[in-house]
Design an enzyme around this catalytic site. Structure first.
Site, PDB file in Angstrom:
ATOM      1  NE  ARG A 192       6.367   5.859  -2.250  1.00 33.68           N
ATOM      2  CZ  ARG A 192       5.636   4.939  -2.881  1.00 33.68           C
ATOM      3  NH1 ARG A 192       5.989   4.488  -4.057  1.00 33.68           N
ATOM      4  NH2 ARG A 192       4.541   4.474  -2.343  1.00 33.68           N
ATOM      5  CD  GLU A 221      -4.591  -1.129  -4.839  1.00 35.29           C
ATOM      6  OE1 GLU A 221      -3.889  -0.169  -4.472  1.00 35.29           O
ATOM      7  OE2 GLU A 221      -5.615  -1.016  -5.527  1.00 35.29           O
ATOM      8  CE  LYS A 249       1.546  -1.645  -6.527  1.00 34.79           C
ATOM      9  NZ  LYS A 249       0.482  -2.308  -5.777  1.00 34.79           N
TER      10      LYS A 249
HETATM   11  P1  ATP Z   1       2.760   2.532  -6.043  1.00 30.64           P
HETATM   12  O1  ATP Z   1       2.781   3.879  -5.374  1.00 30.64           O
HETATM   13  O2  ATP Z   1       3.967   2.219  -6.853  1.00 30.64           O
HETATM   14  O3  ATP Z   1       1.496   2.203  -6.736  1.00 30.64           O
HETATM   15  P2  ATP Z   1       1.856   1.325  -3.722  1.00 30.64           P
HETATM   16  O4  ATP Z   1       2.335   1.916  -2.470  1.00 30.64           O
HETATM   17  O5  ATP Z   1       0.517   1.766  -4.126  1.00 30.64           O
HETATM   18  O6  ATP Z   1       2.914   1.517  -4.847  1.00 30.64           O
HETATM   19  P3  ATP Z   1       1.193  -1.125  -2.539  1.00 30.64           P
HETATM   20  O7  ATP Z   1       0.918  -2.438  -3.127  1.00 30.64           O
HETATM   21  O8  ATP Z   1       0.089  -0.416  -1.866  1.00 30.64           O
HETATM   22  O9  ATP Z   1       1.827  -0.240  -3.673  1.00 30.64           O
HETATM   23  O10 ATP Z   1       2.442  -1.215  -1.569  1.00 30.64           O
HETATM   24  C1  ATP Z   1       2.562  -2.173  -0.555  1.00 30.64           C
HETATM   25  C2  ATP Z   1       3.536  -1.652   0.466  1.00 30.64           C
HETATM   26  O11 ATP Z   1       4.793  -1.399  -0.140  1.00 30.64           O
HETATM   27  C3  ATP Z   1       3.051  -0.361   1.083  1.00 30.64           C
HETATM   28  O12 ATP Z   1       3.257  -0.422   2.459  1.00 30.64           O
HETATM   29  C4  ATP Z   1       3.921   0.683   0.446  1.00 30.64           C
HETATM   30  O13 ATP Z   1       4.112   1.754   1.311  1.00 30.64           O
HETATM   31  C5  ATP Z   1       5.221  -0.096   0.174  1.00 30.64           C
HETATM   32  N1  ATP Z   1       5.931   0.494  -0.960  1.00 30.64           N
HETATM   33  C6  ATP Z   1       5.469   0.724  -2.203  1.00 30.64           C
HETATM   34  N2  ATP Z   1       6.388   1.329  -2.962  1.00 30.64           N
HETATM   35  C7  ATP Z   1       7.490   1.485  -2.178  1.00 30.64           C
HETATM   36  C8  ATP Z   1       8.797   2.047  -2.377  1.00 30.64           C
HETATM   37  N3  ATP Z   1       9.147   2.585  -3.550  1.00 30.64           N
HETATM   38  N4  ATP Z   1       9.664   2.022  -1.347  1.00 30.64           N
HETATM   39  C9  ATP Z   1       9.317   1.492  -0.167  1.00 30.64           C
HETATM   40  N5  ATP Z   1       8.114   0.944   0.094  1.00 30.64           N
HETATM   41  C10 ATP Z   1       7.208   0.943  -0.898  1.00 30.64           C
HETATM   42 MG    MG Z   2      -0.719   1.717  -2.092  1.00 32.15          MG
END
Ligand code: ATP
Ligand code: MG
Length: 557
Positions: A262, A36, A272
Site C-alpha cells: 500500500r 468499502e 480511513k
Molecule cells: P483503510 O485501510 O484506509 O481503511 P481500506 O483498504 O479499508 O482502507 P477499501 O475501501 O477497502 O479501504 O479499499 C479499496 C481498495 O483500495 C482495496 O483494494 C485496498 O487494498 C486499496 N487501498 C486502500 N488503501 C490503500 C493504499 N494506501 N495504497 C494502495 N491501495 C490501497
Molecule cells: Mg478494506
C-alpha cells in the site's frame, strides 16, 4: 479514458497478467476496484485504481467498480456517490460494470448453506471475545469451539433461524470448519456470517445477517469473472482462505489474488479510520478539506487528475512497504501545471504604491504573456495606473545585503510594465509602512530600458483601481511530523496548516477564472477558485508553491 498518459513501467503484477495472457490461461483480463463505502477515497486508493483500471486497459480487458458493502453500520449512500464521482474524476470508466457485493447476498447465502451441507461450516454460539480467545496466537494453536461438533441439520436449522431474525446481534455466527491448529490464524475456522440487525443502504431490512469480507470478496470476484483480484499486502495471509473458499464452493470462475504494497506518504495519514477521526472530530472542514489526501480534497486544492495519475505511475507497484515523500506528489502537480496553467498576477499582502510622476486620471493596458511554456496560450491586457499594489514583502526600508527587491532609492521592474524607483515611504503612528511613493521611467514601457540598464528584481503587481478583492487560502502539511504517530497522531497536527488571507487583490482577468481551472499567480504558486467563491468575492486555494524543493534535493544526488 482520459489523458495521453504514458504506460507505467512493467511491474510484477503486469508481468503475471502478461504471462497469463501469453500462456493462454486468461483470454480476457478482468480486474476490479473494490472500495468499502465507509469514507472518501484517498491517494492510496488512487494507486489501486490506477493499477486495476490501468492493467485492464493495457491488456484490453475490463475493470469493475464494486462496492464492498457488507458492513451496513458504517456505510452510507453518500460515500457511494462520492466514490463514483472521484473515480470518474480520476479519469476511469467502468462502463456498465458497476456492482455491489450486496447484489450477491442471496447467492452468498446459498453458498453458505452449501458449505454447511458439506460439513464445512457450523454455527457457533461463542461471543466475539471468546472466539478471539479460542483462536490462539501466532505461537499457540487455537482450541476448537464447544459448538464445532454440531451436526449438519442442526447447523442448517440454526443458520436459517439466524437469517429469519430469531437471534440478537452477536448471539451466533457461521464459521468455516477448517483447522484450529493451522499456522495461519485466518484458517482457524474464520467467521463467514454475523448477525447485524441494521438496515442496509441497498437491501434495506431484507437481511439481518451479513457476510464477512473474507466470505464476500473472493466469491464476488468469482461471480463477476474477475481474473486477477489485486489487493494490498495485509490480505496476503488471507489468500489461503480465499483459495479454500473458491475451491470448495460451486463458483462459476476461479479468480486469483495478488498483493502489492500500500501507499504511504509523509506528513499525512492514509487510513480511513484516521481520516474519519479527523473529519468527525472537526480537525478539518470536511472530507473535501484541501489539506486532506482525499481525492475530493486534492481536487478542491487544485491537483489535476493527470498529475495524480502521473504520481501513481512514478511510484510503481512493488511488494515492499515504503513511504513516499509528499514532495514527489507536489512535484508532479508543478510539472504538469507549469505547462498548462495560465499566468496571472495577484497580490496576497498588498502594499500601496503611488507613482507620483504618472499622470493623474490616466491609465493604460499593457500586454502580458499568458504562459511562457505555451505560446498558443497568447497574451492578455493588464490595466496599469498611477496607484498599484505590490507584495508587502517585496519592499524593505532597510534591506539586508541579499535583498534585491524594492527599497528607498532603488529601481526595480514591474513585470510587463515599467521600471520604478522608490522615492518615499509613508508610515503610520506605530511606524509600520503604509504606502510607498515612487517615480517611473516612461521609456521603460513593457519592462525594458532602452539604454540597457539593468535592475535586479522584477515584481508582480496589480492596478489599485482595477484589482478585485479576494480571499486566498494557503496550506501547509497537515502534520508536522513526516510519520504522524500511532494512536496519538492528532498530537502531530500542524497548527499552521491553513492560513487565510482576506485582503488579497487580483488582476481583473481572474474574475473569469472558471471553476476547476488552476492558474499560476506569478511568483506565488498555483491557485484554483474554491466553491465558496461568491460573485465579486472570489476565494482561491493554493495548490502548491513554485519552489520545487523535491526536484532540487533529487537533482543533487
Ligand atoms: P483503510 O485501510 O484506509 O481503511 P481500506 O483498504 O479499508 O482502507 P477499501 O475501501 O477497502 O479501504 O479499499 C479499496 C481498495 O483500495 C482495496 O483494494 C485496498 O487494498 C486499496 N487501498 C486502500 N488503501 C490503500 C493504499 N494506501 N495504497 C494502495 N491501495 C490501497
Ligand atoms: Mg478494506
Amino acid at each position: 479514458m482520459a489523458g495521453p498518459d504514458t504506460a507505467p513501467p512493467r511491474d510484477f503484477i503486469r508481468a503475471v497478467v502478461g504471462d497469463d495472457v501469453a500462456q493462454g490461461r486468461v483470454t480476457e483480463v478482468v480486474t476490479r476496484f473494490p472500495p468499502e463505502p465507509n469514507g472518501y477515497l484517498h491517494i492510496g486508493h488512487a494507486k489501486s485504481i490506477c493499477l486495476n483500471f490501468g492493467v485492464a486497459r493495457e491488456f484490453g480487458g475490463r475493470c469493475h467498480l464494486r462496492f464492498d458493502d457488507t458492513n451496513p453500520t458504517k456505510e452510507e449512500q453518500a460515500f457511494i456517490d462520492a466514490i463514483i464521482e472521484d473515480v470518474r474524476w480520476l479519469g476511469f470508466d467502468w462502463g456498465r460494470h458497476l456492482y455491489h457485493a450486496s447484489d450477491y447476498f442471496e447467492t452468498l447465502y446459498q453458498w453458505a448453506e452449501h458449505l454447511i451441507d458439506k460439513g464445512m461450516a457450523y454455527v457457533d454460539d461463542l461471543t466475539a471475545d471468546q472466539i478471539r480467545a479460542y483462536r490462539g496466537t501466532l505461537t499457540e494453536p487455537g482450541r476448537p469451539s464447544p459448538h464445532c461438533g454440531r451436526g449438519g441439520d442442526e447447523n442448517l436449522d440454526l443458520f436459517r433461524r439466524m437469517r429469519a431474525g430469531e437471534f440478537a446481534d452477536g448471539a451466533k455466527v457461521l464459521r468455516a470448519r477448517i483447522d484450529m491448529a493451522s499456522g495461519n490464524i485466518n484458517m482457524r475456522d474464520p467467521v463467514l456470517y454475523r448477525i447485524l440487525h441494521a438496515p442496509h443502504p441497498r437491501t434495506g431490512d431484507k437481511w439481518c445477517i451479513y457476510p464477512t469480507y473474507d466470505f464476500a470478496h473472493g466469491q464476488s470476484d468469482a461471480i463477476e469473472g474477475v481474473t486477477h483480484s489485486i489487493c494490498t499486502l495485509e490480505f496476503e495471509d488471507h489468500r489461503p482462505l480465499y483459495d479454500w473458499l473458491v475451491a470448495n464452493l460451486p463458483v462459476p470462475s476461479r479468480p486469483r489474488q495478488y498483493e502489492f504494497a500500500r501507499l504511504n506518504i509523509t506528513h499525512t495519514v492514509l487510513s480511513k479510520r484516521r481520516l474519519t477521526q479527523l473529519v468527525e472530530g472537526g480537525h478539518v472542514a470536511g472530507w473535501d478539506d484541501p489539506r486532506l489526501p482525499t481525492l475530493a480534497g486534492m481536487r478542491r486544492r487544485g491537483f489535476p487528475a493527470a498529475a495524480i495519475r502521473d504520481f501513481c505511475a512514478r511510484i510503481g507497484v512493488t511488494k515492499s512497504d515504503s513511504v513516499v515523500e509528499v514532495g514527489l506528489l507536489e512535484h508532479c502537480a508543478r510539472e504538469l501545471l507549469n505547462k498548462t496553467a495560465p499566468r496571472r498576477m495577484a497580490v496576497l499582502r498588498p502594499l500601496k504604491v503611488v507613482i507620483e510622476n504618472y499622470p493623474e486620471g490616466d491609465g493604460e493596458l499593457l500586454e502580458a504573456v499568458n504562459n511562457p511554456e505555451d505560446s498558443s496560450a497568447g497574451t492578455r491586457k493588464v490595466p496599469f495606473g498611477r496607484e498599484i499594489f505590490i507584495e508587502a514583502e517585496d519592499f524593505m526600508e532597510d534591506p539586508p545585503k541579499k535583498f534585491f527587491r524594492l527599497a528607498p532609492g532603488r529601481e526595480v521592474r514591474l513585470r510587463y510594465a515599467y521600471f520604478i524607483t522608490c522615492t518615499g515611504v509613508i508610515k503610520d503612528k506605530a511606524g509600520s509602512v503604509r504606502e510607498l511613493r515612487c517615480s517611473y521611467d516612461p521609456a521603460t514601457r513593457g519592462g525594458n530600458a532602452p539604454d540597457g540598464r539593468k535592475v535586479k528584481a522584477t515584481l508582480h503587481w496589480v492596478s489599485a483601481a482595477d484589482a478585485m478583492p479576494a480571499e486566498v487560502r494557503l496550506y501547509e502539511h497537515l502534520f508536522t511530523k513526516p510519520d504522524p504517530g500511532g494512536d496519538d497522531f492528532l498530537a502531530d497536527l500542524n497548527p499552521n496548516s491553513l492560513e487565510v488571507l482576506k485582503d488579497c487583490r487580483l488582476e481583473p482577468a481572474l474574475s473569469n477564472a472558471g471553476a476547476g481551472e488552476t492558474v499560476q499567480f506569478e511568483r506565488l504558486g498555483y491557485f484554483i477558485p474554491d466553491a465558496e467563491s461568491r460573485p465579486g468575492r472570489p476565494v482561491f486555494n493554493r495548490t502548491v508553491g513554485l519552489r520545487d524543493t523535491w526536484a532540487k534535493v533529487r537533482g543533487q544526488k
